[in-house]
Design a protein around this motif. Structure first.
Motif, short mmCIF file in Angstrom:
data_model
loop_
_atom_site.label_atom_id
_atom_site.label_comp_id
_atom_site.label_asym_id
_atom_site.label_seq_id
_atom_site.Cartn_x
_atom_site.Cartn_y
_atom_site.Cartn_z
N LEU A 408 129.75 -32.87 -29.26
CA LEU A 408 129.21 -33.01 -27.90
C LEU A 408 128.55 -34.38 -27.68
N GLY A 409 128.41 -35.16 -28.74
CA GLY A 409 127.77 -36.45 -28.60
C GLY A 409 126.28 -36.36 -28.40
N LEU A 410 125.65 -35.30 -28.95
CA LEU A 410 124.23 -35.06 -28.75
C LEU A 410 123.42 -35.15 -30.04
N ASN A 411 124.06 -35.54 -31.13
CA ASN A 411 123.36 -35.62 -32.41
C ASN A 411 122.28 -36.71 -32.33
N PRO A 412 121.01 -36.33 -32.43
CA PRO A 412 119.95 -37.35 -32.26
C PRO A 412 119.96 -38.42 -33.34
N ASN A 413 120.62 -38.15 -34.46
CA ASN A 413 120.64 -39.11 -35.56
C ASN A 413 121.90 -39.97 -35.56
N ALA A 414 122.77 -39.80 -34.58
CA ALA A 414 124.01 -40.57 -34.55
C ALA A 414 123.73 -42.03 -34.19
N PRO A 415 124.55 -42.95 -34.67
CA PRO A 415 124.30 -44.39 -34.43
C PRO A 415 124.22 -44.75 -32.96
N GLU A 416 125.02 -44.05 -32.10
CA GLU A 416 125.03 -44.44 -30.70
C GLU A 416 123.70 -44.20 -29.99
N TRP A 417 122.83 -43.38 -30.62
CA TRP A 417 121.53 -43.13 -30.00
C TRP A 417 120.44 -44.01 -30.61
N ALA A 418 120.79 -44.83 -31.58
CA ALA A 418 119.81 -45.74 -32.16
C ALA A 418 119.38 -46.74 -31.10
N ARG A 419 118.13 -46.96 -30.99
CA ARG A 419 117.61 -47.85 -29.95
C ARG A 419 117.44 -49.27 -30.48
N ALA A 420 118.57 -49.95 -30.66
CA ALA A 420 118.49 -51.35 -31.09
C ALA A 420 117.96 -52.17 -29.93
N SER A 421 117.09 -53.09 -30.25
CA SER A 421 116.50 -53.92 -29.20
C SER A 421 116.14 -55.28 -29.76
N SER A 422 116.28 -56.30 -28.91
CA SER A 422 115.89 -57.64 -29.35
C SER A 422 114.38 -57.76 -29.49
N SER A 423 113.65 -56.89 -28.78
CA SER A 423 112.20 -56.89 -28.92
C SER A 423 111.81 -56.00 -30.09
N GLU A 424 110.56 -56.08 -30.49
CA GLU A 424 110.10 -55.33 -31.65
C GLU A 424 110.20 -53.84 -31.37
N ASP A 425 110.72 -53.07 -32.31
CA ASP A 425 110.80 -51.62 -32.19
C ASP A 425 109.44 -51.05 -32.60
N LEU A 426 108.75 -50.42 -31.66
CA LEU A 426 107.41 -49.94 -31.92
C LEU A 426 107.37 -48.55 -32.52
N THR A 427 108.54 -47.88 -32.65
CA THR A 427 108.55 -46.51 -33.13
C THR A 427 107.88 -46.38 -34.50
N PRO A 428 108.20 -47.20 -35.51
CA PRO A 428 107.53 -47.07 -36.80
C PRO A 428 106.02 -47.27 -36.70
N VAL A 429 105.58 -48.16 -35.80
CA VAL A 429 104.16 -48.40 -35.63
C VAL A 429 103.48 -47.16 -35.09
N VAL A 430 104.09 -46.55 -34.05
CA VAL A 430 103.53 -45.34 -33.46
C VAL A 430 103.50 -44.22 -34.49
N ASP A 431 104.61 -44.07 -35.22
CA ASP A 431 104.66 -43.04 -36.26
C ASP A 431 103.52 -43.23 -37.26
N GLY A 432 103.32 -44.47 -37.69
CA GLY A 432 102.28 -44.75 -38.67
C GLY A 432 100.89 -44.44 -38.16
N LEU A 433 100.60 -44.83 -36.91
CA LEU A 433 99.29 -44.58 -36.33
C LEU A 433 99.02 -43.09 -36.18
N VAL A 434 100.01 -42.36 -35.68
CA VAL A 434 99.83 -40.92 -35.52
C VAL A 434 99.66 -40.25 -36.87
#
Length: 481
Positions: A408-434
């Motif tokens: 269905l193309g809904l696998n949250p871990n699939a590469p197409e849902w990876a949020r690549a960005s030229s700016s800094e990815d803040l997800t690891p930072v948020v995860d660490g703080l929480v």
């Protein structure tokens, strides 16, 4: 192969048998890139992405060609209004199209040809039609070339209409036509149009008609005969009818199956570019998780109309309901990961009753409603397995859910849902703080400092995070309004 598809040409569901063993060729009409894409446009991309995934899951090699119409009356008109080069406007909206279907997790086509890159193939096809008297050059000196619908007995076979029942398009130019329903293969260059928007032919300079483009490009990349041709139901007539007529009149077998998805409507009307920004993919995905938007577009059967009501959050089948469905899926995936880790990404689905139900639904004309029902049946029983701690049952459920989400193309871990960005990815930072705050809360609870523990929980709650205490430790989720 047990897949059955509804064939628009025969108006029946029939077994799908590929032209070539182990391979499937698909052509679906892309957009005329004259404006930003809305969710009505992108439904077709999602439908054919799911079809492709299901075919590939069964081990078939799938070739998908989806064209871009980058020259058109509206492109010329809008670029002139904007004081912009027509090719710059077309390319700008082509990039938006790519961003839109990437944002919804669609695998890019195998190839995406532009109309302007295939003028020689169009001239060759026109020459064949003119030489066989299925097309003619207008006698008014305009340089227009028309297909003669009266000289092709099969005209109307796709739509099921007779010529005398058809009306000429209200905006069609009648000059030089033998019959008002004859359609343009080529449009002669007109005074005031950019010289760059014309190409030389034996009948004078001009540009292609819309229908001619697709026949030429499909033939170049997929051959005279290919497996599936598709698009929105609004393309069945006149666009696909005309494609079929000109290709068949030139001696080509063309498409063996025709698939058409239904509209996305607003207030019961076909979605169109005039409806404003509320339906633009770029705007909708700002307000709703992209996977939820994809779910919203694929959960109904592809031949069913979807009513898009962005302001009606309580409507069954709305984007709000899609958000809740994605949250249920992700909750199971995260809970299962605590037991399985990431091992499940490397496994194929096991034989499993709900998987069999899922496969049967997908084989029945891409029956996504039944497939979604099987998915949530699996999640429901998977949650029971998690509660009971049955590791083998957990594993079996996880493998089945993983396979269903991939199709269905809904696998949250699939590469197409990876949020690549030229700016800094803040997800690891948020995860660490929480995680740090949760460690402090755990320590406070261990010390029976309930006030401190509750204060940390309340602080996280004000930020929209909910905390769930589990046997393996606290888990947090971001609640969306």
């Amino acid at each position: 192969m047990s897949l059955h598809l509804y064939d628009t040409a025969t108006r029946a569901v029939r077994p799908f048998v590929p032209l070539e063993d182990g391979k499937v060729s698909i052509y679906h009409c892309g957009l005329t890139v004259q404006a930003s894409p809305h969710v009505g446009h992108i439904r077709k991309e999602v439908v054919f992405d799911v079809l492709r995934r299901w075919l590939e899951h069964q081990g078939l090699e799938v070739t998908v060609v989806a064209n871009v119409t980058d020259i058109d009356d509206k492109i010329l008109s809008k670029s002139a209004e904007n004081g912009e080069q027509w090719w710059a406007l077309a390319y700008r909206f082509e990039r938006e199209l790519h961003e839109a279907y990437a944002s919804l997790g669609c695998i890019p086509p195998t190839y995406e040809p532009r109309a302007t890159g295939h003028i020689p193939e169009m001239v060759e096809l026109m020459t064949q039609l003119v030489d066989s008297d299925h097309a003619y050059v207008a006698d008014d000196g305009s340089g227009d070339v028309y297909f003669d619908v009266r000289n092709w007995a099969r005209y109307g076979e796709l739509s099921g209409m007779k010529i005398d029942e058809m009306e000429a398009a209200a905006d069609a130019d009648p000059r030089g036509k033998r019959d008002p329903r004859d359609f343009a293969l080529w449009k002669g260059h007109k005074p005031g149009e950019p010289e760059s928007a014309s190409w030389a032919t034996p009948w004078g300079r001009g540009r292609p008609g819309w229908h001619l483009e697709c026949s030429a490009m499909a033939g170049k990349y997929l051959g005279d005969t290919f497996d599936i041709h598709g698009g929105g139901i609004d393309l069945r007539f006149p666009h696909h009818e005309n494609e079929l007529a000109q290709s068949a009149a030139a001696g080509k077998g063309f498409a063996r199956y025709w698939m058409h998805n239904a509209w996305v409507t607003m207030a019961g009307e076909k979605m169109s570019k005039s409806l404003g920004n509320t339906a633009l993919v770029s705007e909708v995905t700002k307000l709703h998780a992209p996977r939820a938007v994809r779910y919203f577009l694929l959960a109904p059967h592809y031949r069913s109309t979807i009513e898009f009501s962005p302001s009606d959050a309580d409507t069954l089948g709305s984007l709000a309901e899609a958000e809740k469905a994605i949250q249920r899926i992700d909750s199971f995936v995260e809970r299962a990961r605590e037991h399985t880790g990431d091992f499940w990404q490397a496994w194929a689905p096991l034989s499993f009753p709900q998987w069999n139900d899922f496969a049967a639904a997908m084989d029945d004309d891409l029956g996504t409603p039944g497939a979604i029902a099987a998915l949530f049946d699996t999640i429901r029983s998977g949650n029971q397995a998690l509660a009971g701690g049955d590791e083998e049952s957990i594993r079996t459920h996880v493998l089945a859910v993983h396979a269903m989400l991939d199709v269905l193309g809904l696998n949250p871990n699939a590469p197409e849902w990876a949020r690549a960005s030229s700016s800094e990815d803040l997800t690891p930072v948020v995860d660490g703080l929480v995680a740090h705050l949760l460690e402090q809360r755990t320590a406070a609870r261990a010390a029976k400092d309930w006030a401190a523990a509750d204060a940390i929980r309340d602080t996280l709650a004000t930020l929209g995070l909910t905390i769930e205490d589990t046997p393996s430790g606290p888990r947090w989720n971001l609640e969306k309004n």
